[in-house]
Scaffold this active site. Structure first.
Site, PDB file in Angstrom:
ATOM      1  N   SER A  16       4.278   1.256   1.797  1.00  0.00           N
ATOM      2  CA  SER A  16       5.238   0.395   1.094  1.00  0.00           C
ATOM      3  C   SER A  16       5.731   1.069  -0.180  1.00  0.00           C
ATOM      4  O   SER A  16       6.903   0.961  -0.545  1.00  0.00           O
ATOM      5  CB  SER A  16       4.579  -0.941   0.734  1.00  0.00           C
ATOM      6  OG  SER A  16       3.955  -1.490   1.867  1.00  0.00           O
ATOM      7  N   MET A  27     -13.236  -1.725   8.468  1.00  0.00           N
ATOM      8  CA  MET A  27     -11.816  -1.353   8.384  1.00  0.00           C
ATOM      9  C   MET A  27     -11.601  -0.293   7.303  1.00  0.00           C
ATOM     10  O   MET A  27     -12.542   0.187   6.690  1.00  0.00           O
ATOM     11  CB  MET A  27     -10.969  -2.587   8.096  1.00  0.00           C
ATOM     12  CG  MET A  27     -10.724  -3.442   9.311  1.00  0.00           C
ATOM     13  SD  MET A  27      -9.989  -5.012   8.840  1.00  0.00           S
ATOM     14  CE  MET A  27      -8.329  -4.828   9.429  1.00  0.00           C
ATOM     15  N   GLY A  28     -10.346   0.038   7.064  1.00  0.00           N
ATOM     16  CA  GLY A  28     -10.019   0.984   5.994  1.00  0.00           C
ATOM     17  C   GLY A  28      -9.078   2.087   6.430  1.00  0.00           C
ATOM     18  O   GLY A  28      -8.826   3.017   5.673  1.00  0.00           O
ATOM     19  N   ARG A  29      -8.606   1.995   7.681  1.00  0.00           N
ATOM     20  CA  ARG A  29      -7.709   3.026   8.213  1.00  0.00           C
ATOM     21  C   ARG A  29      -8.377   4.396   8.103  1.00  0.00           C
ATOM     22  O   ARG A  29      -9.562   4.516   8.404  1.00  0.00           O
ATOM     23  CB  ARG A  29      -6.384   2.991   7.450  1.00  0.00           C
ATOM     24  CG  ARG A  29      -5.178   3.344   8.271  1.00  0.00           C
ATOM     25  CD  ARG A  29      -3.934   3.265   7.441  1.00  0.00           C
ATOM     26  NE  ARG A  29      -3.386   1.925   7.431  1.00  0.00           N
ATOM     27  CZ  ARG A  29      -2.525   1.467   8.329  1.00  0.00           C
ATOM     28  NH1 ARG A  29      -2.108   2.248   9.294  1.00  0.00           N
ATOM     29  NH2 ARG A  29      -2.075   0.250   8.266  1.00  0.00           N
ATOM     30  N   THR A  54      -3.776  -3.542  -0.990  1.00  0.00           N
ATOM     31  CA  THR A  54      -4.297  -3.140   0.323  1.00  0.00           C
ATOM     32  C   THR A  54      -5.819  -3.142   0.262  1.00  0.00           C
ATOM     33  O   THR A  54      -6.389  -2.716  -0.751  1.00  0.00           O
ATOM     34  CB  THR A  54      -3.810  -1.733   0.746  1.00  0.00           C
ATOM     35  OG1 THR A  54      -4.640  -1.272   1.832  1.00  0.00           O
ATOM     36  CG2 THR A  54      -3.900  -0.701  -0.357  1.00  0.00           C
ATOM     37  N   ILE A  55      -6.444  -3.597   1.322  1.00  0.00           N
ATOM     38  CA  ILE A  55      -7.911  -3.606   1.304  1.00  0.00           C
ATOM     39  C   ILE A  55      -8.476  -2.187   1.343  1.00  0.00           C
ATOM     40  O   ILE A  55      -9.640  -1.974   1.048  1.00  0.00           O
ATOM     41  CB  ILE A  55      -8.511  -4.436   2.462  1.00  0.00           C
ATOM     42  CG1 ILE A  55      -8.134  -3.862   3.834  1.00  0.00           C
ATOM     43  CG2 ILE A  55      -8.141  -5.893   2.347  1.00  0.00           C
ATOM     44  CD1 ILE A  55      -8.953  -4.445   4.982  1.00  0.00           C
ATOM     45  N   ASP A  56      -7.648  -1.189   1.704  1.00  0.00           N
ATOM     46  CA  ASP A  56      -8.169   0.155   1.978  1.00  0.00           C
ATOM     47  C   ASP A  56      -8.588   0.934   0.723  1.00  0.00           C
ATOM     48  O   ASP A  56      -9.358   1.884   0.820  1.00  0.00           O
ATOM     49  CB  ASP A  56      -7.121   0.987   2.740  1.00  0.00           C
ATOM     50  CG  ASP A  56      -6.773   0.374   4.080  1.00  0.00           C
ATOM     51  OD1 ASP A  56      -7.533  -0.486   4.552  1.00  0.00           O
ATOM     52  OD2 ASP A  56      -5.734   0.750   4.646  1.00  0.00           O
ATOM     53  N   GLY A 113       0.819  -1.209   0.000  1.00  0.00           N
ATOM     54  CA  GLY A 113       0.000   0.000   0.000  1.00  0.00           C
ATOM     55  C   GLY A 113       0.849   1.254   0.000  1.00  0.00           C
ATOM     56  O   GLY A 113       2.034   1.238  -0.378  1.00  0.00           O
TER      57      GLY A 113
END
Ligand code: F6P
Length: 313
Positions: free
Chosen positions: A108, A172-174, A128-130, A105
């Site tokens: 990184s 989630m998702g920051r 990334t799932i975000d 993500g």
């Protein structure tokens, strides 16, 4: 054009569904081109520690449909230090790696810029799932994470409806509301609060009052990771002000686990193939992505700074 003989794959940050599919594609495509594929386990930390394995078709044959990450992921504080970076690059030289494919993500991708500075060929793949990278419509894992959350909420809704209860769910998702927004739309939520468009608890209650006055029996509220009040805070407010028994759930890692969706598998295959082709064609310092269903590649230097904060594409 330099002939690429050895590629190394690194997965960094949080894992996401589709990473394994992508690794499998990279290994399969490289085999066709007589390129050796290595992986450094545990992201940049494994690179610093020279935790390297050679991959082959047999090893990756049965991982394409699995969530998690076969070569492990990690976040590395040591890579932020000059000494850590030097150790990492020495291991690239020692193992005679001609090009690196990094799956990860935003954080990184920031790390990938260090490779650019020292001239190590690198291609980034968004995992990334975000879904918080602005340059690409999708990151690997996002579609699966949204689907996992929707499935879980559908189940919760059925039992809550049977009891005429209110529902509060944190996803989630920051600090990016993409998962929350997509889940809220797909689940017909009655209120949504995300970091980009935060609502106070009072505002949520006002929204829900309108819905309940219009016949809604089980109002559904979606919150994302970075909202400062808790699920319990909203639950209590609903019980107090709306006089409705309410239950809450923080969905957590159920969203990040499980088999990748078809969309994530197809994307991972296209991303993996494109990344290898770019390196073979002497291209470097790029990140692959998808826009309007077309696979694209853009300069790593330009993209990492700008983040998508909300998106329903
Ligand atoms: O950034 C990906 C992500 O899964 C976020 O959605 C979440 O907030 C975070 O990672 C969780 O990180 P960890 O696995 O370190 O708890």
């Amino acid at each position: 054009m330099n002939k690429i003989k050895r590629i190394a794959v690194i997965c960094s940050g949080g894992d996401s569904q589709g990473m394994n599919t992508c690794i499998k594609t990279i290994v399969n495509v490289c085999t066709v081109h007589n390129i050796e594929v290595y992986a450094f386990n545990r992201g940049y930390q494994g690179l610093i520690e020279n935790d390297i394995i050679k991959l082959n078709n047999e090893m990756v044959e049965n991982i394409g449909h699995l969530g998690g990450c076969f070569i492990k992921v990690a976040r590395s504080k040591e890579f932020l230090e000059q000494e850590g970076k030097q150790k990492a690059f020495n291991n690239i030289y020692k193992n005679e790696i001609d090009g690196v494919i990094l799956i990860g993500g935003n954080g990184s991708f920031h790390g990938a810029l260090e490779f650019v500075k020292v001239g190590i060929p690198i291609i980034g793949i968004p995992g990334t799932i975000d879904n918080d990278l602005y340059y690409t419509d999708r990151t690997l894992g996002f579609d699966t994470a949204v689907n996992n959350a929707v499935k879980a909420i559908d189940n919760i809704k059925q039992t809550m409806l049977a009891n005429s209860r209110g529902i509060v769910i944190r996803v989630m998702g920051r600090d990016c509301g993409a998962i929350a927004l997509n889940v809220a739309v797909a689940c017909n939520a009655h209120a949504l609060s995300v970091k980009e468009v935060p609502k106070t608890i009072d505002q949520i209650i006002d929204d829900l009052k309108v819905c309940m006055n219009n016949g809604v029996e089980s109002p559904l509220v979606i919150l994302n990771d970075y909202i400062e009040y808790s699920v319990e805070d909203v639950q209590k407010a609903m019980e107090k002000h709306l006089r409705i028994e309410t239950r809450g759930s923080t969905l957590g890692y159920i969203q990040r686990g499980g088999s990748p969706s078809v969309e994530d598998r197809l994307l991972a295959t296209q991303f993996g193939l494109t990344a290898v082709e770019l390196l073979i064609n002497g291209k470097t310092d790029l990140a692959v992505g998808v826009r309007n269903r077309n696979i694209i590649s853009l300069s790593l230097i330009h993209i990492w700074r700008c983040r998508r904060t909300l998106g329903c594409r």
